[in-house]
Design an enzyme around this catalytic site. Structure first.
Site, short mmCIF file in Angstrom:
data_model
loop_
_atom_site.label_atom_id
_atom_site.label_comp_id
_atom_site.label_asym_id
_atom_site.label_seq_id
_atom_site.Cartn_x
_atom_site.Cartn_y
_atom_site.Cartn_z
N LYS A 114 0.86 -1.10 -0.22
CA LYS A 114 -0.19 0.12 0.04
C LYS A 114 0.61 1.36 0.02
O LYS A 114 0.44 2.11 -0.90
CB LYS A 114 -1.08 0.06 1.20
CG LYS A 114 -2.16 -1.17 0.98
CD LYS A 114 -3.14 -0.67 2.05
CE LYS A 114 -4.35 -1.89 1.76
NZ LYS A 114 -5.12 -2.03 3.05
N LYS A 197 -9.68 -12.18 -8.89
CA LYS A 197 -10.83 -12.43 -7.91
C LYS A 197 -11.56 -11.12 -7.85
O LYS A 197 -11.53 -10.08 -8.29
CB LYS A 197 -10.39 -12.49 -6.50
CG LYS A 197 -9.74 -11.46 -5.79
CD LYS A 197 -9.33 -12.03 -4.48
CE LYS A 197 -9.12 -10.55 -3.61
NZ LYS A 197 -8.96 -11.04 -2.20
N LYS A 200 -13.31 -4.96 -4.90
CA LYS A 200 -13.71 -3.61 -5.03
C LYS A 200 -13.17 -2.52 -5.48
O LYS A 200 -13.45 -1.61 -6.07
CB LYS A 200 -14.26 -3.40 -3.47
CG LYS A 200 -15.50 -4.10 -3.08
CD LYS A 200 -15.67 -3.87 -1.60
CE LYS A 200 -14.88 -4.06 -0.61
NZ LYS A 200 -15.39 -4.42 1.00
P1 AMP Z 1 -11.35 -6.99 1.31
O1 AMP Z 1 -12.28 -5.65 1.53
O2 AMP Z 1 -11.06 -7.28 0.07
O3 AMP Z 1 -10.26 -7.02 2.39
O4 AMP Z 1 -12.25 -8.18 1.77
C1 AMP Z 1 -12.93 -8.38 2.82
C2 AMP Z 1 -13.02 -10.06 3.08
O5 AMP Z 1 -13.82 -10.62 2.04
C3 AMP Z 1 -11.48 -10.71 3.29
O6 AMP Z 1 -11.86 -11.63 4.32
C4 AMP Z 1 -11.49 -11.36 2.09
O7 AMP Z 1 -10.79 -12.61 2.21
C5 AMP Z 1 -13.02 -11.59 1.50
N1 AMP Z 1 -13.18 -11.56 0.04
C6 AMP Z 1 -12.67 -10.27 -0.54
N2 AMP Z 1 -12.93 -10.80 -1.99
C7 AMP Z 1 -13.16 -11.96 -2.18
C8 AMP Z 1 -13.54 -12.92 -3.25
N3 AMP Z 1 -13.44 -12.58 -4.61
N4 AMP Z 1 -13.88 -14.24 -2.90
C9 AMP Z 1 -13.64 -14.55 -1.73
N5 AMP Z 1 -13.51 -13.76 -0.59
C10 AMP Z 1 -13.26 -12.50 -0.84
#
Ligand code: AMP
Ligand code: TRP
Length: 333
Positions: A114, A197, A200
């Site tokens: 980051k 994957k 967001k």
């Molecule tokens: P993030 O906001 O991307 O850090 O994600 C929040 C939670 O959602 C974390 O526990 C990630 O592992 C899970 N997560 C985010 N994107 C995915 C995805 N495409 N598939 C599965 N789990 C996800």
């Protein structure tokens, strides 16, 4: 028999969670709350490491809580709260900062990634100390298990190291937590770019199914998802990443096995299949979105639920902080 303690947190950085967040994380939270003493926290203080408009941060914190409840996180079965409502997080965070080495913290890959992206001058100190606040989140509740995605493994390892170091220097104070890495099978990919994957931070939201989007928008996104070559509905991540991703989504939401779905769609073609997946997703999410909107309409009711969660959390947090201060030699008031 005492139940194992679980703690996890999610940042309120977006207006809506997406299907990947649900199937990859929140769904396990919901399952874990039944057989564990679970603490779930919307980590609004962590979200301050990204500069956000105050009105937006407020909106997103409440929207995150509402969506968690709508998705099945039950405030009567677990302790759901906002991190900023329990001031012990900051207090123990400072202790963790005084325990962690500068070099140790500098090795955190999330910080390195980051900070590299935004450059030193635009990187806030809070991004550097982020993992120490996360350690405090976990250790305050003496959590045994921390359900997180693979990317958080290093932060949980750091938390264990800090807890172990504290215990050996100042006497037994903290439970050493273990990462409970979420099943890889629950990884959901982008609908337009099914080899990466669902995220967001994708360039376009066309491939991202958001919980708070209208059923029409989500149905359209699924029907116009990337089309693989060939015509048969078969699970083959290499040759048919798009169809395989849709099969994973259908199966996760309908509870039916992938092979059952393959037989059902044998000889039917992609068009029919995509329409069915669109129906499954839309039918699943419709009442969830509705429930989240209802919760958000009664803002003071939602805040009251979070306040109760914070009160329950604080009972545990206070106790841990008091023994931490005592063991450190800080004089009682
Ligand atoms: P993030 O906001 O991307 O850090 O994600 C929040 C939670 O959602 C974390 O526990 C990630 O592992 C899970 N997560 C985010 N994107 C995915 C995805 N495409 N598939 C599965 N789990 C996800
Ligand atoms: N850093 C985590 C993430 O980005 C969020 C988080 C903050 C967290 N505090 C936590 C996760 C405590 C588990 C436990 O996903």
């Amino acid at each position: 028999m005492t139940m194992k303690r679980v703690l996890s947190g999610i940042q309120p950085t977006h207006d809506s969670f997406h299907l990947g967040n649900y199937l990859g994380a929140v769904k396990q939270w919901v399952e874990l709350q039944h057989k564990h003493d679970a603490f779930y926290c919307v980590v609004d203080l962590h979200a301050l490491t990204i500069e956000t408009d105050p009105a937006l941060l407020r909106k997103r914190s409440l929207a995150s809580a509402a969506q968690l409840i709508a998705l099945g996180v039950d405030p009567d079965k677990c302790t759901l709260f906002l991190q900023s409502h329990v001031s012990e997080h900051n207090q123990l965070g400072w202790i963790m900062e005084c325990l962690a080495g500068f070099g140790e913290a500098s090795r955190m890959t999330q910080f390195k990634d980051k900070s590299q992206k935004s450059g030193t001058d635009r990187t806030v100190v809070g991004l550097f100390t982020y993992p120490m606040l996360q350690a405090a989140d976990i250790l305050l509740y003496q959590a045994d298990l921390v359900p997180v995605g693979e990317d958080q493994r290093q932060h949980i390892e750091l938390t264990r190291d800090l807890a172990g170091r504290f215990n050996s220097r100042y006497g037994d104070t903290f439970q050493l937590p273990e990462a409970y890495i979420l099943k890889a099978g629950a990884k959901i990919n982008d609908l337009q770019d099914p080899t990466s994957k669902m995220s967001k931070s994708a360039n376009s939201m066309q491939g991202v199914i958001e919980i708070m989007d209208t059923p029409e928008v989500n149905a359209k996104k699924i029907k116009s998802s990337m089309t693989d070559t060939g015509r048969e509905v078969l699970f083959n991540e290499k040759e048919k990443p798009g169809i395989s991703n849709l099969l994973t989504i259908h199966s996760a939401l309908s509870g039916r096995s992938i092979s059952e779905l393959e037989s059902e769609f044998a000889g039917k073609g992609y068009g029919d299949f995509k329409s069915t997946v669109a129906d499954v997703v839309v039918d699943y999410l419709r009442p969830i979105r509705q429930r989240a909107l209802e919760l958000l309409e009664d803002e003071s009711g939602l805040i009251a639920v979070l306040r109760q969660g914070a009160e329950k959390a604080q009972v545990v947090a206070e106790k841990t902080l008091a023994s931490t201060y005592k063991n450190l030699g800080l004089v009682e008031r």
